[in-house]
Scaffold this active site. Structure first.
Site, PDB file in Angstrom:
ATOM      1  CG  HIS A 147      -5.995  -3.021   6.733  1.00  0.00           C
ATOM      2  ND1 HIS A 147      -5.269  -1.802   6.179  1.00  0.00           N
ATOM      3  CD2 HIS A 147      -6.340  -3.594   5.421  1.00  0.00           C
ATOM      4  CE1 HIS A 147      -5.577  -1.570   4.851  1.00  0.00           C
ATOM      5  NE2 HIS A 147      -6.190  -2.764   4.493  1.00  0.00           N
TER       6      HIS A 147
ATOM      7  CB  SER B 258      -5.608  -4.886   1.882  1.00  0.00           C
ATOM      8  OG  SER B 258      -6.698  -4.525   2.507  1.00  0.00           O
TER       9      SER B 258
ATOM     10  CG  ASP C 110      -4.183   0.306   8.754  1.00  0.00           C
ATOM     11  OD1 ASP C 110      -5.584  -0.233   8.701  1.00  0.00           O
ATOM     12  OD2 ASP C 110      -3.710  -0.050   7.555  1.00  0.00           O
TER      13      ASP C 110
END
Ligand SMILES: *[C@@H]1O[C@H](CO)[C@@H](O)[C@H](O)[C@H]1NC(C)=O
Ligand SMILES: *[C@@H]1O[C@H](CO)[C@@H](O)[C@H](O)[C@H]1NC(C)=O
Length: 362
Positions: A339, A40, A336
């Site tokens: 991340h 990600s 978050d």
């Protein structure tokens, strides 16, 4: 039970390695394409097209992009790979390969094959539809075919030879198979599991080389013990660090051990063996730990909780329009619970530029 499933869910999702990249100044870099692989940290929206669950194509993700439209990046705005292509003077964003709007022409300047939740261990992705590394490599070969069709064999070869390849993976493997469900560690020991992951990483580099890549940046692990989720949760239980909001030093030591093997045992022999290639170790541990421990230096006010929701647990689907979001995300290191904010990614990009980029691409 509730806590256990919430945790595993969160861990599966988590990204793996902070991608990092870029540098200053444009003109002196003779490079026209970037191809990114991994998790990600570099996924610009590929997961939107493989399933809807492990994706971030919903607000508040993407809210600080120029369009304010979430496109599947796991941050409030840009990723390090986006800053990288910008710094290189190539384009503003590194697009997702699976974006149906991506044209053959776009491919000439690069794309991301990365997929949120992906990793180096088959077990990390076994139960999810995300793109594992072998699939990402297959997709790259497909992209290379499209490039050859468009510009011919010789030109295509030169584009790939001069492109910068970035691999950012490993964090999900650790989160999932070492900390959440430590079966691999029980089988192999922590050190043995790291060796296993590094062998797989080595083979990704070798495969890219065989296809024609010559400039390859390999990211190490972040200080995993400083990820908000890891501060909150140890495995299926609340972490002793939870209330104090301090990094888990044991997990950080694991990251350092992995990075040190990567940098001193895995990459140097590869560099010798893969003739004509430049292979660089991208240290993301150092700048992230520095940001986490010296917030003021970077204009941050909060580096142990994410901006989204409580900042303790939320990622992916749990970070959504129904949860509150902090007012000034540029004061947060984490967007978050796993991340970075674009503010954090931009620092990583600059760090990459200062430490590694010149070596790799000149
Ligand atoms: C940039 O790369 C191309 C392709 O290899 C080469 O022909 C050209 O001479 C390079 N330019 C510079 C300034 O190094
Ligand atoms: C963040 O800002 C608040 C309010 O101004 C302050 O009390 C706190 O110490 C700051 N925290 C950091 C880490 O700078």
């Amino acid at each position: 039970m509730a806590s256990s499933s919430a945790t595993s869910f969160v861990l599966i999702l988590s990204f793996a390695c902070y991608l990092s990249l870029p540098i200053p100044i444009t003109a002196s870099y003779n490079i026209s394409a970037v191809f990114a692989f991994g998790d990600s940290t570099a996924d610009a929206g590929n997961n939107n097209h493989v399933n809807s669950f492990f994706s971030s194509d919903h607000l508040p993700y993407g809210r600080d992009l120029p369009s304010h439209v979430p496109r599947g990046r796991f941050s409030n705005g840009k990723l390090s790979t986006d800053y990288l292509v910008d710094i290189l003077g190539i384009k503003d964003f590194l697009p997702a390969y699976l974006d149906p709007k991506l044209t053959d022409n776009d491919l000439l300047t690069g794309a991301s094959f990365a997929s949120g939740g992906s990793g180096l261990d088959k077990r990390t992705t076994a139960l999810t539809p995300v793109l594992d590394l072998p699939t990402q490599l297959d997709l790259f070969e497909q992209a290379f075919k499209r490039i050859r069709k468009l510009v011919g064999e010789e030109k295509a070869r030169v584009i790939v030879e001069n492109a910068l390849f970035v691999i950012s993976a490993g964090t999900n493997d650790m989160l999932y198979n070492a900390y959440s469900f430590p079966t691999r560690v029980i089988e192999l020991t922590m050190s043995g599991y790291q060796d296993f992951l590094l062998k797989n990483l080595e083979s990704v580099v070798e495969k890219l080389y065989r296809v024609g890549a010559r400039k390859i940046a390999v990211t190490g692990l972040p200080p995993i013990g400083c990820l908000p989720i890891q501060i909150t949760v140890d495995n299926i239980f609340p972490s002793p660090h939870w209330l104090r909001r301090e990094c888990n030093d044991d997990q950080n030591r694991d990251s350092q051990a992995y990075n040190s093997k990567l940098n001193s045992q895995i990459l140097p022999p590869l560099q010798t063996r893969l003739r004509g290639a430049k292979i660089g170790y991208l240290n993301i541990y150092k700048p992230i730990l520095d940001m986490a421990t010296n917030p003021a230096k970077y204009g941050f006010n909060q580096t142990h909780q994410g901006c989204c929701g409580t900042g303790l647990l939320e990622i992916g689907p749990l970070c959504n329009v129904l949860v509150p979001v902090c007012l000034h995300s540029s004061k947060y290191l984490f967007w978050d619970a796993v991340h970075l904010t674009q503010a954090g990614y931009s620092v990583l990009a600059d760090y990459f530029g200062k430490t590694l980029l010149t070596y790799l691409i000149n």
